[in-house]
Design an enzyme around this catalytic site. Structure first.
Site, PDB file in Angstrom:
ATOM      1  CG  ASP A 159     -12.311  22.981 -11.369  1.00  0.00           C
ATOM      2  OD1 ASP A 159     -11.412  22.230 -10.944  1.00  0.00           O
ATOM      3  OD2 ASP A 159     -12.127  23.833 -12.271  1.00  0.00           O
ATOM      4  CD1 TRP A 184       0.651  -0.572   2.966  1.00  0.00           C
ATOM      5  CD2 TRP A 184      -1.390  -0.108   3.717  1.00  0.00           C
ATOM      6  NE1 TRP A 184       0.689  -0.684   4.326  1.00  0.00           N
ATOM      7  CE2 TRP A 184      -0.547  -0.409   4.824  1.00  0.00           C
ATOM      8  CE3 TRP A 184      -2.716   0.211   3.957  1.00  0.00           C
ATOM      9  CZ2 TRP A 184      -1.025  -0.394   6.140  1.00  0.00           C
ATOM     10  CZ3 TRP A 184      -3.174   0.222   5.264  1.00  0.00           C
ATOM     11  CH2 TRP A 184      -2.343  -0.079   6.341  1.00  0.00           C
ATOM     12  CG  ASN A 185       1.739   2.809  -2.904  1.00  0.00           C
ATOM     13  OD1 ASN A 185       2.779   2.252  -2.559  1.00  0.00           O
ATOM     14  ND2 ASN A 185       1.067   2.427  -3.977  1.00  0.00           N
ATOM     15  CG  HIS A 242     -11.333  25.818  -8.005  1.00  0.00           C
ATOM     16  ND1 HIS A 242     -10.090  25.892  -7.404  1.00  0.00           N
ATOM     17  CD2 HIS A 242     -11.102  25.902  -9.341  1.00  0.00           C
ATOM     18  CE1 HIS A 242      -9.160  26.009  -8.342  1.00  0.00           C
ATOM     19  NE2 HIS A 242      -9.740  26.030  -9.514  1.00  0.00           N
TER      20      HIS A 242
HETATM   21 MN    MN Z   1      -9.389  22.709 -11.281  1.00  0.00          MN
END
Ligand code: MN
Length: 262
Positions: free
Chosen positions: A78, A64-65, A82
């Site tokens: 988005d 796993w990471n 944002h």
């Molecule tokens: Mn974006």
């Protein structure tokens, strides 16, 4: 036709392959191109993958990471928070937005011929109207995706960002295009480029209209989409769900589309 019957039919068509699932995401990793803002603005660092264990002394049977990545990396969503114009919507963050809007009909507007000739090509309201005259009206609650043939450039940051004379050159929507689509009550707008706006959109009034106007109206954006040429102009269903980051402004996504085979 009841909703239950329709879903039963859809389920069998997914199993048979009569409805295909198209991958609209680019690979996400350390070499994924990211937007580069000029000084004094800060930028998103490259994606980093840190190993926790890999069937070794740190975890003999498992791999796993952990990840270091920006919200706006690779194929991503988005959310209204944002942009400063959308900052006050209570349901405008990745963990508060209504999930009903994350699955919906997709209108795919093919601009690939124009963008091949002109990387600064802008889709205008008139361009959308011409598309509607041919393919049908853009319906409320749908997504609009700008097909440009740009996604294969994602393999090279230089080609993808296409910067010359300190200015990125990539296609996007005009101001009146974004206004027109908001008037159509779309859920969101997506492109194949690094952001939802054209490369030169910082010079527009208002600057970055896809960001400024869509998020001001609590609509969503999708960037770095791929494989839009595999979608029909109308008839695909888009699935675009950001991770449920608390107070998130966006998220990498595995954008998918359901399309009729053939
Ligand atoms: Mn974006």
């Amino acid at each position: 036709m009841t909703a239950g019957n329709t879903l039963t039919q859809l389920a069998s068509m997914l199993v048979s392959g009569d409805v295909e699932v198209i991958d609209l995401a680019v690979p996400l990793g350390p070499t994924t191109p990211l937007i580069k803002l000029p000084p004094p603005f800060k930028n998103t660092p490259a994606v980093k993958v840190h190993t926790i264990s890999n069937y070794d002394d740190d975890g003999p049977f498992w791999s796993w990471n952990w990840l270091e990545l920006g919200e706006h990396s690779g194929t991503h969503f988005d959310a209204p928070h944002h942009w400063i114009t959308g900052r006050d919507f209570a349901d405008g963050a990745t963990d508060t937005l209504p999930v009903q809007k994350l699955v919906g009909p997709a209108n795919v507007i093919d601009c690939s011929e124009a963008t091949a000739a002109d990387p600064d090509f802008l889709l205008t309201a008139d361009g959308v109207r011409a598309w509607e005259a041919e393919h049908g009206e853009i319906e409320a609650g749908s997504w609009v995706l700008m097909r440009t043939g740009w996604h294969p450039r994602n393999r090279s940051e230089a080609e993808f960002l296409n910067v010359t004379d300190n200015m990125p050159h990539s296609p996007g929507p005009s101001v009146d295009c974004v206004e027109y689509l908001i008037g159509k009550d779309i859920v969101g707008w997506g492109t194949e480029c690094v952001g939802t706006d054209a490369g030169i959109a910082g010079t527009f009034d208002p600057p970055y209209p896809a960001h400024n106007l869509l998020h001001k109206n609590n609509r969503y954006g999708l960037a770095s989409l791929a494989n839009l040429e595999k979608l029909p102009p109308k008839g695909a269903i888009l699935i675009a769900a950001p991770l449920k980051f608390v107070d998130g402004t966006g998220s990498p996504i595995r954008a998918l589309a359901l399309v009729p085979k053939g």
